[in-house]
Design a protein around this motif. Structure first.
Motif, PDB file in Angstrom:
ATOM      1  N   PRO A 152      46.904  37.578  46.763  1.00  0.00           N
ATOM      2  CA  PRO A 152      47.912  38.600  47.071  1.00  0.00           C
ATOM      3  C   PRO A 152      49.108  38.501  46.124  1.00  0.00           C
ATOM      4  CG  PRO A 152      47.178  37.486  49.071  1.00  0.00           C
ATOM      5  CD  PRO A 152      46.619  36.708  47.918  1.00  0.00           C
ATOM      6  N   PHE A 153      49.678  39.638  45.795  1.00  0.00           N
ATOM      7  CA  PHE A 153      50.841  39.648  44.915  1.00  0.00           C
ATOM      8  C   PHE A 153      51.976  38.781  45.452  1.00  0.00           C
ATOM      9  CE2 PHE A 153      50.327  43.876  42.359  1.00  0.00           C
ATOM     10  CZ  PHE A 153      49.242  43.316  41.713  1.00  0.00           C
ATOM     11  N   GLN A 154      52.071  38.700  46.787  1.00  0.00           N
ATOM     12  CA  GLN A 154      53.140  37.895  47.391  1.00  0.00           C
ATOM     13  C   GLN A 154      53.035  36.427  46.999  1.00  0.00           C
ATOM     14  OE1 GLN A 154      51.358  40.258  48.840  1.00  0.00           O
ATOM     15  NE2 GLN A 154      52.398  41.245  50.558  1.00  0.00           N
ATOM     16  N   ASN A 155      51.845  35.981  46.580  1.00  0.00           N
ATOM     17  CA  ASN A 155      51.630  34.574  46.231  1.00  0.00           C
ATOM     18  C   ASN A 155      51.690  34.316  44.730  1.00  0.00           C
ATOM     19  OD1 ASN A 155      51.193  34.256  48.962  1.00  0.00           O
ATOM     20  ND2 ASN A 155      48.974  34.077  48.803  1.00  0.00           N
ATOM     21  N   LEU A 156      52.039  35.338  43.963  1.00  0.00           N
ATOM     22  CA  LEU A 156      52.078  35.184  42.513  1.00  0.00           C
ATOM     23  C   LEU A 156      53.515  35.129  42.022  1.00  0.00           C
ATOM     24  CD1 LEU A 156      49.251  37.685  41.529  1.00  0.00           C
ATOM     25  CD2 LEU A 156      49.192  35.214  41.245  1.00  0.00           C
ATOM     26  N   GLU A 157      53.824  34.081  41.290  1.00  0.00           N
ATOM     27  CA  GLU A 157      55.186  33.849  40.806  1.00  0.00           C
ATOM     28  C   GLU A 157      55.677  34.980  39.900  1.00  0.00           C
ATOM     29  OE1 GLU A 157      57.339  30.604  37.839  1.00  0.00           O
ATOM     30  OE2 GLU A 157      55.616  29.964  39.048  1.00  0.00           O
ATOM     31  N   SER A 158      54.783  35.584  39.128  1.00  0.00           N
ATOM     32  CA  SER A 158      55.189  36.561  38.126  1.00  0.00           C
ATOM     33  C   SER A 158      55.445  37.960  38.689  1.00  0.00           C
ATOM     34  CB  SER A 158      54.127  36.655  37.029  1.00  0.00           C
ATOM     35  OG  SER A 158      52.871  36.998  37.586  1.00  0.00           O
ATOM     36  N   ILE A 159      55.101  38.193  39.943  1.00  0.00           N
ATOM     37  CA  ILE A 159      55.341  39.509  40.542  1.00  0.00           C
ATOM     38  C   ILE A 159      56.809  39.621  40.943  1.00  0.00           C
ATOM     39  CG2 ILE A 159      54.734  41.073  42.428  1.00  0.00           C
ATOM     40  CD1 ILE A 159      52.525  40.682  40.351  1.00  0.00           C
ATOM     41  N   PRO A 160      57.499  40.693  40.578  1.00  0.00           N
ATOM     42  CA  PRO A 160      58.926  40.830  40.899  1.00  0.00           C
ATOM     43  C   PRO A 160      59.197  40.764  42.400  1.00  0.00           C
ATOM     44  CG  PRO A 160      58.248  42.496  39.303  1.00  0.00           C
ATOM     45  CD  PRO A 160      56.995  41.834  39.785  1.00  0.00           C
ATOM     46  N   THR A 161      60.313  40.170  42.743  1.00  0.00           N
ATOM     47  CA  THR A 161      60.701  40.037  44.150  1.00  0.00           C
ATOM     48  C   THR A 161      60.800  41.401  44.823  1.00  0.00           C
ATOM     49  OG1 THR A 161      61.921  38.017  43.639  1.00  0.00           O
ATOM     50  CG2 THR A 161      62.434  39.089  45.724  1.00  0.00           C
ATOM     51  N   LEU A 162      61.291  42.400  44.092  1.00  0.00           N
ATOM     52  CA  LEU A 162      61.406  43.746  44.644  1.00  0.00           C
ATOM     53  C   LEU A 162      60.058  44.253  45.137  1.00  0.00           C
ATOM     54  CD1 LEU A 162      62.892  46.483  45.082  1.00  0.00           C
ATOM     55  CD2 LEU A 162      62.366  47.018  42.708  1.00  0.00           C
ATOM     56  N   VAL A 163      59.018  44.061  44.343  1.00  0.00           N
ATOM     57  CA  VAL A 163      57.688  44.530  44.723  1.00  0.00           C
ATOM     58  C   VAL A 163      57.164  43.745  45.920  1.00  0.00           C
ATOM     59  CG1 VAL A 163      55.286  44.743  43.941  1.00  0.00           C
ATOM     60  CG2 VAL A 163      57.164  45.355  42.401  1.00  0.00           C
ATOM     61  N   GLU A 189      43.208  47.931  50.290  1.00  0.00           N
ATOM     62  CA  GLU A 189      44.008  47.559  51.454  1.00  0.00           C
ATOM     63  C   GLU A 189      45.208  46.710  51.066  1.00  0.00           C
ATOM     64  OE1 GLU A 189      43.616  48.661  54.471  1.00  0.00           O
ATOM     65  OE2 GLU A 189      41.788  49.791  54.010  1.00  0.00           O
ATOM     66  N   LYS A 190      45.084  45.975  49.969  1.00  0.00           N
ATOM     67  CA  LYS A 190      46.140  45.056  49.568  1.00  0.00           C
ATOM     68  C   LYS A 190      46.397  45.195  48.066  1.00  0.00           C
ATOM     69  CE  LYS A 190      44.637  41.547  52.921  1.00  0.00           C
ATOM     70  NZ  LYS A 190      44.102  40.170  53.062  1.00  0.00           N
ATOM     71  N   SER A 191      47.605  44.841  47.682  1.00  0.00           N
ATOM     72  CA  SER A 191      47.912  44.727  46.255  1.00  0.00           C
ATOM     73  C   SER A 191      47.695  43.272  45.873  1.00  0.00           C
ATOM     74  CB  SER A 191      49.359  45.143  45.977  1.00  0.00           C
ATOM     75  OG  SER A 191      49.539  46.512  46.244  1.00  0.00           O
ATOM     76  N   GLU A 192      46.736  43.017  44.997  1.00  0.00           N
ATOM     77  CA  GLU A 192      46.369  41.639  44.701  1.00  0.00           C
ATOM     78  C   GLU A 192      45.775  41.521  43.300  1.00  0.00           C
ATOM     79  OE1 GLU A 192      43.715  40.832  47.930  1.00  0.00           O
ATOM     80  OE2 GLU A 192      42.017  41.839  46.991  1.00  0.00           O
ATOM     81  N   LEU A 193      45.688  40.274  42.867  1.00  0.00           N
ATOM     82  CA  LEU A 193      44.996  39.947  41.625  1.00  0.00           C
ATOM     83  C   LEU A 193      43.592  39.487  41.976  1.00  0.00           C
ATOM     84  CD1 LEU A 193      44.779  39.284  38.574  1.00  0.00           C
ATOM     85  CD2 LEU A 193      45.743  37.037  39.107  1.00  0.00           C
ATOM     86  N   ASN A 194      42.613  40.179  41.436  1.00  0.00           N
ATOM     87  CA  ASN A 194      41.218  39.847  41.695  1.00  0.00           C
ATOM     88  C   ASN A 194      40.630  39.149  40.474  1.00  0.00           C
ATOM     89  OD1 ASN A 194      40.735  41.541  44.329  1.00  0.00           O
ATOM     90  ND2 ASN A 194      41.841  42.861  42.906  1.00  0.00           N
ATOM     91  N   VAL A 195      40.181  37.916  40.654  1.00  0.00           N
ATOM     92  CA  VAL A 195      39.644  37.123  39.558  1.00  0.00           C
ATOM     93  C   VAL A 195      38.116  37.215  39.588  1.00  0.00           C
ATOM     94  CG1 VAL A 195      39.603  34.866  38.442  1.00  0.00           C
ATOM     95  CG2 VAL A 195      41.612  35.565  39.773  1.00  0.00           C
ATOM     96  N   VAL A 196      37.533  37.612  38.459  1.00  0.00           N
ATOM     97  CA  VAL A 196      36.093  37.839  38.370  1.00  0.00           C
ATOM     98  C   VAL A 196      35.534  36.993  37.231  1.00  0.00           C
ATOM     99  CG1 VAL A 196      34.280  39.577  38.067  1.00  0.00           C
ATOM    100  CG2 VAL A 196      36.450  40.203  39.169  1.00  0.00           C
ATOM    101  N   VAL A 197      34.392  36.343  37.479  1.00  0.00           N
ATOM    102  CA  VAL A 197      33.743  35.507  36.470  1.00  0.00           C
ATOM    103  C   VAL A 197      32.572  36.278  35.867  1.00  0.00           C
ATOM    104  CG1 VAL A 197      32.539  33.336  36.020  1.00  0.00           C
ATOM    105  CG2 VAL A 197      34.394  33.407  37.700  1.00  0.00           C
ATOM    106  N   TYR A 198      32.483  36.252  34.545  1.00  0.00           N
ATOM    107  CA  TYR A 198      31.388  36.934  33.870  1.00  0.00           C
ATOM    108  C   TYR A 198      30.730  35.992  32.869  1.00  0.00           C
ATOM    109  CZ  TYR A 198      34.531  37.489  29.842  1.00  0.00           C
ATOM    110  OH  TYR A 198      35.361  37.265  28.785  1.00  0.00           O
ATOM    111  N   SER A 199      29.521  36.339  32.494  1.00  0.00           N
ATOM    112  CA  SER A 199      28.788  35.545  31.499  1.00  0.00           C
ATOM    113  C   SER A 199      28.200  36.488  30.459  1.00  0.00           C
ATOM    114  CB  SER A 199      27.667  34.744  32.166  1.00  0.00           C
ATOM    115  OG  SER A 199      26.754  35.604  32.816  1.00  0.00           O
ATOM    116  N   PHE A 200      27.930  35.954  29.273  1.00  0.00           N
ATOM    117  CA  PHE A 200      27.322  36.761  28.219  1.00  0.00           C
ATOM    118  C   PHE A 200      25.842  36.397  28.096  1.00  0.00           C
ATOM    119  CE2 PHE A 200      31.799  36.646  26.803  1.00  0.00           C
ATOM    120  CZ  PHE A 200      32.026  38.005  26.772  1.00  0.00           C
TER     121      PHE A 200
END
Length: 530
Positions: free
Chosen positions: A8-19, A519-530
């Motif tokens: 969640p954006f709330q848990n990310l240091e780089s997201i502005p406090t306003l957001v 439903e939420k504003s968040e960072l989604n981390v996805v793993v890929y392979s070549f």
């Protein structure tokens, strides 16, 4: 590809406090603008009842005209037809006309708009929701949009600028050959090259090129594109533009909100001017009032009040809103339920709430767009070997290095232990010093500060020594951070979508769609392979 984490954006240091505060419904007067089922239900009702039937008629006419040269999918045709119905609403995002879409978050925000409309069409069958992409055709900062980065290279286009970028006719196509040389051997490189060649043609405008590009990527999803640089749409803005010229509408209505935001957050995203309009002909120049006349900056054009109002009446297409007035333009001409945008966009939209109220314009729901981070299996393996968590890699690099070098270090533990003991001793001394002269207490405070600084110096020197001793580990950590944060910023703000599309094709677009949350504003981390 597989999902690794949703943060969640709330848990990310780089997201502005306003957001973060907006998402947590902590900003007074904005609780009804957060994306949730109750707010959506209420906003559907107000937008359906409040949107002008005449404006809807003009919008439908314009969109049909702007899509007439495209081979439309069945879903696009359906969405165009439904827009004339009063129960049809839009969900919108917007972006500049970056060359070949620019940074990859261009794709993410469109995917989120599409997914949002699809979900709402299931939940609210008595209404219909159309995904819409607003092309920022009237921007004039060509240097911001004339390039993109992929394969470690910067691909750019050279054209004469100064006016609305959407009107620029493409003449420099060298970037296509350069791109072809770099991508021709990738699995889906040929598809990308064909996509580029069919979008960018000599003599056509950047508006046409961007429309073709977005259409080819998202037509099957039913996405529609809108160009606000249209006389019919501008005509709907005459009353509002007149208020902006003669009453400083935006400037005056936002002052209290801006003051409140500055007090709480230190700054605002944009400070509106007294007049937030440009005069648009061959160039796009700001309009200012010098106390007697309306002046078009950096030109010889001047208008009296009567003259500029006549110009607005007869030629509304020559008046162009700046970035902060553009949301007002958008919401007057669109039956828009929600706007999905980046953190900076959300910040300046929040400045406009009182402006909307002053002209009885219904404010949309605001949604900070999702972010995606694609990690290769190789990078993930490096992280795991170093004991780096996703949260650590998304945080401060120097903090991560310090943690990995000094965690469980016997000398660091001993220094911390002795430092705590010393703090206890000074606490006892200060407690007893209240029974003697005040100057003695000051001496204790000064001595404590001096000795604590010594411990800080020891910790810093220890870290420096370990960096030298464990240089290989430091390099490996820095390498991981570079892979996750190219150029020191989020991946999505640097790489072009071609980095991923070249290996996965259109399947990657579907993966973006699948991994985005609505439903939420968040960072989604996805793993890929070549």
């Amino acid at each position: 590809m597989k999902a690794l984490a949703q943060i969640p954006f709330q848990n990310l240091e780089s997201i502005p406090t306003l957001v973060k505060d907006f998402l947590n419904a902590k900003i007074e007067g904005t609780q009804s603008l957060v994306w949730n089922h109750e707010n959506i239900k209420n906003k559907i009702e107000s937008k359906t009842l409040g949107f002008s039937p005449y404006n809807r008629e003009i919008l439908s006419e314009v969109l049909c005209d702007q899509h007439q040269d495209l081979s439309l999918s069945a879903l696009q045709k359906e969405n165009l037809d439904r827009l004339s119905n009063k129960n049809t609403l839009t969900i919108t995002t917007g972006h500049q006309l970056n060359l070949f879409s620019g940074p990859v978050f261009f794709i993410y925000k469109i995917a989120q708009v599409i997914k949002s409309t699809n979900e709402l069409n299931k939940i609210h069958p008595n209404h219909h929701f159309v995904p819409l992409f607003w092309m920022a055709t009237e921007d004039h900062d060509f240097e911001e949009i004339n390039h993109f980065k992929a394969e470690g290279e910067v691909f750019s286009i050279r054209e004469e600028s100064g006016g609305a970028v959407g009107r620029i006719q493409v003449s420099d196509l060298d970037f296509i050959q350069n791109f072809e040389n770099s991508f021709k051997d990738r699995k889906f490189g040929g598809d990308l090259i064909d996509l580029m060649k069919s979008s960018y043609k000599e003599g056509e405008t950047l508006t046409q090129a961007t429309r073709k590009l977005v259409h080819q990527l998202f037509s099957e999803y039913g996405l529609l594109m809108i160009d606000g640089d249209d006389k019919r749409l501008k005509a709907l803005m005459k009353e509002t533009f007149q208020k902006e010229l003669t009453e400083n509408l935006l400037y005056k209505s936002t002052q209290k909100t801006i003051l409140d935001l500055k007090q709480h957050y230190g700054k605002v995203q944009v400070n509106p001017r007294e007049i937030n309009l440009f005069y648009l002909e061959k160039t796009r120049n700001r309009i200012e009032f010098d106390g007697e006349k309306f002046v078009v900056v950096d030109t010889s054009l001047q208008f009296s009040k009567e003259e500029i109002l006549n110009e607005l009446k007869n030629n509304p297409e020559k008046f162009s809103p700046n970035a902060v007035l553009r949301p007002v333009f958008q919401e007057i001409i669109l039956p828009n339920l929600a706007y999905i945008g980046g953190n900076a966009e959300i910040a300046y939209w929040l400045e406009l709430i009182e402006c909307f109220k002053s002209i009885n314009l219904d404010f949309p729901i605001l949604v900070p767009r999702n972010s995606l981070l694609f990690l290769s299996e190789k990078t993930l393996g490096k992280m795991q070997k170093l004991g780096l968590s996703i949260e650590e890699v998304l945080g401060n690099k120097q903090t991560a290095i310090k943690t990995k070098l000094l965690s469980n270090h016997p000398l660091e533990s001993l220094i911390s232990e002795k430092e705590n003991e010393l703090k206890t001793i000074f606490q006892e001394l200060k407690f007893q010093s209240i029974h003697t002269d005040f100057s003695f207490g000051q001496l204790i405070n000064a001595e404590e500060m001096r000795q604590m600084k010594s411990y800080d110096r020891m910790k810093k020197r220890l870290l420096k020594a370990e960096k030298i001793k464990q240089q290989e580990k430091v390099s490996r950590i820095e390498n991981v951070f570079s892979e996750v944060h190219p150029a020191g910023i989020w991946q999505e703000r640097v790489w072009n979508f071609s980095e991923f599309y070249a290996d996965y094709g259109s399947e990657w677009l579907q993966d973006c769609y699948n991994n985005i949350s609505i439903e939420k504003s968040e960072l989604n981390v996805v793993v890929y392979s070549f």
